[in-house]
Structures are given as structure tokens and as C-alpha cells.
Design a protein around this motif. Sequence first.
Motif, short mmCIF file in Angstrom:
data_model
loop_
_atom_site.label_atom_id
_atom_site.label_comp_id
_atom_site.label_asym_id
_atom_site.label_seq_id
_atom_site.Cartn_x
_atom_site.Cartn_y
_atom_site.Cartn_z
N GLY A 55 6.40 60.57 -4.13
CA GLY A 55 5.00 60.06 -4.05
C GLY A 55 4.42 60.29 -2.73
N GLY A 95 -7.76 62.49 -2.16
CA GLY A 95 -6.97 61.63 -2.98
C GLY A 95 -7.26 62.03 -4.35
N THR A 96 -8.41 62.40 -5.03
CA THR A 96 -8.53 62.66 -6.25
C THR A 96 -7.82 64.00 -6.64
OG1 THR A 96 -10.70 61.60 -6.07
CG2 THR A 96 -10.39 63.15 -8.01
N ARG A 131 -3.93 63.12 -6.74
CA ARG A 131 -3.55 62.48 -8.00
C ARG A 131 -3.75 63.14 -9.41
NH1 ARG A 131 -6.55 58.24 -4.86
NH2 ARG A 131 -4.94 56.81 -4.13
N ASP A 132 -4.90 64.09 -9.42
CA ASP A 132 -5.24 65.09 -10.52
C ASP A 132 -3.99 65.86 -10.76
OD1 ASP A 132 -7.59 63.89 -10.99
OD2 ASP A 132 -8.73 65.61 -10.25
N ARG A 176 1.88 60.43 -7.65
CA ARG A 176 1.52 59.33 -7.13
C ARG A 176 1.06 58.93 -5.84
NH1 ARG A 176 6.10 54.42 -7.03
NH2 ARG A 176 4.75 52.73 -6.34
N VAL A 177 -0.18 58.34 -5.62
CA VAL A 177 -0.57 57.97 -4.44
C VAL A 177 -0.85 56.66 -3.99
CG1 VAL A 177 -2.47 58.58 -2.56
CG2 VAL A 177 -1.76 60.43 -4.20
N GLU A 178 -0.15 56.18 -3.04
CA GLU A 178 -0.31 54.69 -2.88
C GLU A 178 -0.97 54.48 -1.34
OE1 GLU A 178 0.43 51.82 -4.43
OE2 GLU A 178 1.69 52.78 -6.16
N GLU A 226 -5.95 50.80 -6.04
CA GLU A 226 -5.80 51.41 -7.36
C GLU A 226 -4.25 51.34 -7.88
OE1 GLU A 226 -8.30 54.84 -8.74
OE2 GLU A 226 -8.15 55.27 -6.71
N ASN A 252 -0.82 52.81 -8.31
CA ASN A 252 -0.60 54.04 -8.86
C ASN A 252 -1.69 54.46 -9.75
OD1 ASN A 252 0.37 56.27 -9.91
ND2 ASN A 252 2.40 55.40 -10.70
N ALA A 253 -2.40 55.39 -9.58
CA ALA A 253 -3.51 55.79 -10.16
C ALA A 253 -3.23 56.55 -11.38
CB ALA A 253 -4.76 56.34 -9.52
N LYS A 254 -1.95 57.39 -11.35
CA LYS A 254 -1.42 58.17 -12.50
C LYS A 254 -0.33 57.25 -13.32
CE LYS A 254 -1.45 62.13 -14.26
NZ LYS A 254 -2.46 62.95 -14.69
#
Lengths: 196, 196
Positions: free
Chosen positions: A149, A162-163, A166-167, A171-173, A192, A194-196
Motif C-alpha cells: 500500500g 489518488g483516484t 486507488r483505481d 490501498r492508499v492511506e 476514506e 482504505n478506499a479499496k
Amino acid sequence: MEQLKNKIMHEGKVLSDTVLKVDSFLNHQIDPELMQEIGKEFAERFRTSNITKILSIESSGIAPAVMAGLYLGVPVIFARKRKSLTLTDRLYSSSVYSFTKKETNEISVSKDFLVKEDVVLLIDDFLANGQAVHGLVNIIEQAEAQLAGVGIVIEKGFQSGGTEIRDKGIRVESLAIVRSLENGEVIFQEEEGNAK
Amino acid sequence: MEQLKNKIMHEGKVLSDTVLKVDSFLNHQIDPELMQEIGKEFAERFRTSNITKILSIESSGIAPAVMAGLYLGVPVIFARKRKSLTLTDRLYSSSVYSFTKKETNEISVSKDFLVKEDVVLLIDDFLANGQAVHGLVNIIEQAEAQLAGVGIVIEKGFQSGGTEIRDKGIRVESLAIVRSLENGEVIFQEEEGNAK
């Protein structure tokens, strides 16, 4: 991370709708106690990811990365932006364009320190267009290591990095996500995680 | 500092009679726990000097400087080697020639973070010819701040920088002083502590 957001509110300077200057505690002058708390927070969020190594990039990524390495108990590598004469030719390299500095840097990591058994946490101070992260991810791919991540101190949520990351399922924190800098005002978005 | 000397003996690579490569724990990969111990050691040695600020230089000086700042409870500034677009023109600047990289860098520190009331500890990873320290001392002089001393992780005692700086009456604390790298072997000299 409330302590970080308070620091940004009190000391961050909004230079334009896209530029947030945090030279008083992160990019030029560094607040070591805040870095310690940031390191603990990254370590907490990635505690169960079996991280074996942290990868960052000179220069502003080093302080938060070293503190995270301390609390995760793993070594830290910082990618160099130019080839040093004392680095050998056994290098992973990638190109990174900096929108801030309007230049392309070759970033390099020695093959001695990143191997395919590694589980890597990327750490950097800022995430905006994501160029540095893409370059570091490329180096991890060259090493055939596993990416656990990305830990970011301040993400500019209104820019695309960031998008995009994540796409890709990464995992981005981000410890603080800035939604807007319009009218000279810092507006955060809710974390958010972990957006995934 | 025994822990550091042991690390140099086990992991340092002697590339020539003048080049010691410590990329596995200081210059490229970083050992955070060793940096923590180094930070504590610098803090201990300068505990009574009333330090208000640490000044270092990107990139390899940052990790030991931030750890020293943590244990002295003071902010750390790292001089930048090139002018960044987000730094203003309110800068102290000095020129530093790197014998390793065979190039001259302009180093800069914002006037916002170094003032004449400051008592400054300089920290850097290596002391060889002393060019970086001379440049940083020059910046402290421009700020009319007080220099408390210089903390160095590894000093190459066979090069002239340490002697020149001590001859100016500046206190230099080097955690490991390498007397010789001849025949591929690292020979330390006994720590002098404050030679002046």
C-alpha cells in the motif's frame, strides 16, 4: 489524523488554488514530534500487512518514512533522484515528472536492497498528480516485490493522483486529504481510509 | 559510538582508499533503529548547549537530524540543494562543492526558519572535505545565529575537513572517525569528543 490537520490549519499557507505550502513542519523545516506521531499512525494502519520494507523518495519523504520504519521495525529505502557516483550500476530506475519543479528526474533504487520477497509500503509527503508514486510502483514491479500500500501525509484530493492509484486496486492511506484550497481556505475531506 | 562502528565494520564497503560505502544503513537504505540511537547520542552530547534548532542538508543528513531533533525537542531544518518553485526569494544561500558528485550546488535555507536568536546544531551524515559544513556555517553567519557545534555520523579523519573546522574553534562531535581505509580495511581512530 487530527493533529496533522490542526497543524495544516495553523501553519499551512495557501499560495494558490492548487499550492499548499507546509514548509514550516514537513518540507523544509521539520517537526520531529509530529513526524513521530505520523510514523506511529502509518505503523498502526499497516500493522497487519507484514511489511518488510518501506520505500520513499528524497527528500521530504524521508522523515515520515524513517519514523514509520522505526515503529514497524523495518528498513527504509529512499529512491535517489539522480545517479550518485557511489551507487553502482545495479539499479532499478524510473522517470518521474515533477509538476512543482517542472522537470523530469530519473529515480533509482539499488537492486541490493529491494528483492522479490519484499512486501513494500510506499511513503511520501504529498500525493497530487501521483507521478512519484507511479515511479515508485514501477520500481517495485521491476523488483517483482509485493506492494502492500501507499502511505501519504497530505493528499490533494482535488488532483487526480489518488483516484488513479486507488483505481489500480492499490490501498492508499492519506493522513490528511485536502478537498479544496479555493479562496485561500483549506477544506479537508473526511478520511476514506482504505478506499479499496 | 560502538553500535555504529560495529555496523560500519559489518556492512560498510571500502571501495577505495578514500571511499566508504554505507548505503545499507545510512545513505540509501536507512536503519531506523540505528538512527534513533544516533539521535539519542547527539542529544546527549549537546544536551547542555541550549540548542534551539538543528540545521542539516538533504538528503542523507535528514534521518539522523530528525532523530536528534526528536530527543532534543527542537525543530529541524534541512538546507535544499536547489531552489524550489515553492520556496520564496527570502533565502539564505551558499555554494557547496561535492567531491563525490563533482558538482557545485547552491544550498538554501528560508529566512523564515533561522533567526539571530537561534542556537544551532549542524548535523550531517559524513564529514570529509568539510564543504557542506562550511556552506551551512556560512548560512548560520548570514542569519547572525549562534553555532553550538557540529554533529557528524561518520568522519573521514584522513581528510582535512574535520581539522579545518576544529581549527576555527568549532566543536565537532563525530560518532565514528575513520582513520584509514587503506588495503580495503576500516581503521577507526579513538573518538576525540570535543577536540577544541
